[in-house]
Every structure is written in C-alpha cells, then in structure tokens.
Design an enzyme around this catalytic site. Structure first.
Site, short mmCIF file in Angstrom:
data_model
loop_
_atom_site.label_atom_id
_atom_site.label_comp_id
_atom_site.label_asym_id
_atom_site.label_seq_id
_atom_site.Cartn_x
_atom_site.Cartn_y
_atom_site.Cartn_z
N LYS A 7 0.84 -1.56 17.97
CA LYS A 7 0.80 -2.59 16.92
C LYS A 7 -0.44 -3.47 17.06
O LYS A 7 -1.07 -3.85 16.07
CB LYS A 7 2.06 -3.46 16.98
N LYS A 67 7.04 17.37 11.80
CA LYS A 67 8.31 17.10 11.15
C LYS A 67 8.15 16.13 9.98
O LYS A 67 7.11 15.50 9.82
CB LYS A 67 9.32 16.57 12.17
N LYS A 86 7.26 9.53 7.52
CA LYS A 86 7.05 8.57 6.43
C LYS A 86 5.70 8.75 5.74
O LYS A 86 5.46 8.22 4.67
CB LYS A 86 7.18 7.15 6.96
#
Ligand code: TRP
Length: 329
Positions: free
Chosen positions: A111, A194, A197
């Site tokens: 982050k 996979k 988002k």
C-alpha cells in the site's frame, strides 16, 4: 460447535471466481459450523470513500451474499460498523501490536508503494482491526486466501501475546480454513492466472447477459490446434475449466472432441460458454435485483445480524475488560 468467521470487503462485487470458489463453500458451511459473515466496511475507510458511496457498496455486497445463498436465519451476517465492540477490542489490541511488525507486513508495504501520499495509521494497523474482527467472536477458523495468511498469523500472535501477558487461554488461536479439493479455482479470461478484479478478466454476478457475452467473446484464445490430440495451452484450458463448471458434461465432451479433432471453432465455444454462464447466474442475478429493491428486508437482516453478533461481542469484551482489570469500583 466450531466458530468460523469470514470478512468480506465492502468494495469489489462478487465475480464467478468468488462465487464458485469460496462463497458456495460458505453456503454449505453455514449448516455445519457457527458461522459469522461480516462486511468489513470500516476497513475501507483507509482510502477515504465519499459518504454517499457507503450505502451502495455495503448494500450491493449484502444482496449478493444473500442471493448466493447465505441464510441470515442460519448464519450471522452483519456489518462491521454495527458492532462498536470491535472498535474497542481494536484499541486494546493496538497496545499489543508493535510498530516494527506492522511496518513489515507485506500488505502495508504494498500500500505504501502504491499510495505514498496516504500512509495513514489505519493502514498500518489494518491487521490489528482484522484481528479484532476475528477475536471478538473468539473464532477458531477463518477461510482466507493466500493474500490474507500473514494477517491471520499476526492475529494468532496478538492473541497469544494477550493470553501470555495475562496468564490464560482466553483467545483460541485461529487457523486458516482450507476448503481443500472443494475449492474450485476459476481462471480469468485474459489467458493466464485466476479470475480477479483486474479489468477484462472477471465476470461479475451483477453483470447483465449482454456484458457477460461481450466479455466471453473477448476472452484470449490462440489460432487453434494444428494437430490431433494436441495438448491445450493455458488460455484454452482456462475456457474449458469454466465450461466444466457451468455447462452440461456432454457439452464439454463435444467441444473437447472438436478440439482434439482440430475442427473446433472458438466462436462457437465462446457462444456456448456465454450462454451457459448466463443460465447459471440468471437466478442469482434475479435474486440480487429483488434484494436490492427491498430495503425493509435488508434492514431486518442487518438488525438481526447485529443483535446476534453483538451478543457474542459483548461477552468477549466483558471477558477482556475483566482480565485486564477494568472492573469499576
Ligand atoms: N482483509 C480481508 C480482505 O481484504 C477482509 C477482512 C477484514 C477479513 N477483516 C477480516 C477477512 C477478518 C477475514 C477475517 O479480504
């Protein structure tokens, strides 16, 4: 009965991967464990969402989980911010969390790298809030993906620090719940990895039929097999993996034969896949819509969840206060 707890991000709608992966297992699990499912809306405050967005985000996720089959009469489904005891436990656990270990957390470092201008303390103590979520019900098992395993390990550390400090075993040490072979991994449509988002790779339960079709038609393929019995490369294998989940076995068999005979037309394969995805999610889409238009029912569900969750949370916090010695006069 063992207590299972799962936190659900309040941003990010459910995609096929979530649905056929974890969520369908949650639906089965609710009958065998004492399950708590909650929407982690406080966690999302680290990115300072606009006030108006809260309701839409929480409502959408709640409706999707209900539509997927989480039964509020069986499991406890609630919103994190409805349980003030979580915030108090978070404060207490903060006293047991060290700055150094929080700074070394992988998710925190990521982050900081992504948003160097918003390194707030909430971000640093994200794992402490997550520990409070779990420990507030003294949960035993937490279904988490790989990306959350470090947070769960930190939860165990905070819990055992508390136990050691006060010489008891008040908090059980929660472990990851692994669905093992029950966990179907849905690949993305962009050829590798996979479903996630990232753009173009996910099909959402809330997508309409046309959108699903468009996304499937854009899925990455190749120029087709060139010799009989050829092994499938990943992008094609991925399409077949999804087909196996949503289509009838004879449909899968038909297209597999076509592939092995080199007569396959990817356009036909994709049309079939889009059709079968739509068939499989149509009932869920319908239910999502119904729930979205029924605020009275959602109020009832969240109130019921809040009551059940607070009953357990209040008990835990009472125990914690007593152990610490906050007992009044
Ligand atoms: N951090 C989790 C995620 O990003 C969400 C979450 C918050 C959670 N609190 C939790 C998950 C407690 C499990 C248990 O997906």
């Amino acid at each position: 009965m063992e207590i299972v707890l799962s936190g659900i991000r309040s941003t990010g709608n459910l995609h096929l991967g979530n649905y056929y992966g974890a969520v369908r297992n949650f639906v089965k699990m609710q009958h065998n464990y004492n399950c708590y499912f909650f929407i982690a809306d406080l966690h999302s405050l680290t990115t300072h969402p606009k006030p108006g967005d809260w309701k839409a985000n929480v409502k959408q996720i709640l409706c999707e989980y209900l539509a997927a089959g989480i039964d509020p009469e069986v499991a406890t489904i609630y919103v994190q911010s409805d349980i003030p005891e979580i915030a108090e436990l978070y404060l207490i656990l903060n006293m047991l969390a060290y700055k150094g270990e929080l700074e070394r957390t992988t998710s925190f470092k990521d982050k900081v790298r992504q948003n160097p201008d918003n390194v707030n303390a909430g971000l640093l103590t994200y794992p402490v809030l997550m520990a409070a979520d779990i420990l507030i019900h003294r949960a035993n098992k937490v279904p988490v993906g790989k990306d959350q395993e470090q947070h769960l390990e930190m939860t165990r550390n905070f819990a055992s620090r508390f136990n050691n400090m006060y010489g008891n075993d008040f908090f059980p040490l929660p472990t990851a719940f692994n669905f093992g072979s029950d966990l179907i991994k849905i690949p993305g449509l962009d050829g590798t990895g996979k479903m996630g988002k990232s753009d173009g790779n996910g099909i959402y339960l809330a997508d309409d039929a046309k959108t699903v079709e468009k996304k499937v038609m854009r899925a990455v393929t190749d120029s087709g097999p060139t010799h009989k019995g050829q092994k499938m490369p990943e992008p094609i294998r991925n399409i077949f993996t999804i087909l196996e989940v949503v289509s009838e076995p004879d449909v899968v068999k038909y297209f597999k034969e076509q592939y092995h005979e080199c007569t396959i037309r990817y356009g036909d394969l994709k049309k079939q896949l889009a059709k079968d995805i739509n068939l499989s999610i149509d009932p869920i889409r319908e239910r999502i819509k119904q729930y979205l238009s029924d605020d009275a029912y959602l109020r009832k569900v969240t109130k019921m969840g809040q009551e059940k969750a607070r009953e357990s949370a209040i008990k835990t916090l009472k125990g914690v206060r007593e152990i610490i010695g906050i007992t009044g006069f």
